[in-house]
Structure formats: C-alpha cells, structure tokens
Design an enzyme around this catalytic site. Structure first.
Site, mmCIF file in Angstrom:
data_model
loop_
_atom_site.group_PDB
_atom_site.id
_atom_site.type_symbol
_atom_site.label_atom_id
_atom_site.label_comp_id
_atom_site.label_asym_id
_atom_site.label_seq_id
_atom_site.Cartn_x
_atom_site.Cartn_y
_atom_site.Cartn_z
ATOM 1 N N VAL A 33 35.948 36.865 36.887
ATOM 2 C CA VAL A 33 35.877 36.564 38.103
ATOM 3 C C VAL A 33 35.751 38.088 38.956
ATOM 4 O O VAL A 33 36.426 38.507 37.907
ATOM 5 C CB VAL A 33 37.599 35.647 39.067
ATOM 6 C CG1 VAL A 33 37.862 34.703 38.844
ATOM 7 C CG2 VAL A 33 38.476 36.568 39.413
ATOM 8 N N SER A 34 35.327 39.003 40.075
ATOM 9 C CA SER A 34 35.654 39.271 40.838
ATOM 10 C C SER A 34 36.795 40.367 41.037
ATOM 11 O O SER A 34 36.822 41.570 41.101
ATOM 12 C CB SER A 34 34.060 39.646 41.238
ATOM 13 O OG SER A 34 33.079 39.333 41.119
ATOM 14 N N SER A 35 37.226 39.231 41.851
ATOM 15 C CA SER A 35 38.629 40.417 42.264
ATOM 16 C C SER A 35 39.778 39.290 41.669
ATOM 17 O O SER A 35 39.996 38.183 41.651
ATOM 18 C CB SER A 35 38.206 40.152 43.582
ATOM 19 O OG SER A 35 38.440 38.889 44.338
#
Length: 64
Positions: free
Chosen positions: A9-11
């Site tokens: 995931v990016s964040s």
C-alpha cells in the site's frame, strides 16, 4: 516450490488485509507486505527480500 506473495500500500492509512486475503486464496504460503510509494521500486525492502529468496521454479504473486 513455494508460492510467494507481495502486498503493498502507498500510505499507512490504507489496509493490506484485502490483498493478503487474495494472496492466500491464490495459494501463497509466504506473504511479505509493506507500505511504500507505487512510483518507484526504491525503498521497497520487502520486495527486495522476496527477490533474493526466489529460485527457478518459485512463483511470485502480486495483487496489483
């Protein structure tokens, strides 16, 4: 041969659980996951670890 899975995931406010479930459903026996930018492979230490473990005949499954 093992079936490895990689989830990202990016964040930190994003949830990895859906990706992990999909990887388990695909038969992955080893799953590595991390939070890292999607724009570059730089800093993706879990992916680097997986790439080092892979041997001919192994399978790597990525959900996205």
């Amino acid at each position: 041969s093992p079936i490895y899975g990689y989830a990202r995931v990016s964040s930190v406010d994003q949830d990895l659980s859906i990706q992990r479930e999909a990887l388990r459903a695909a038969g992955c026996t080893i799953i590595r996951a991390e939070t890292a930018s999607g724009t570059s492979r730089a800093g993706r230490t879990e992916l680097e670890v997986l790439m080092e473990f892979l041997r001919p005949g192994d399978t790597l499954v990525v959900t996205r």
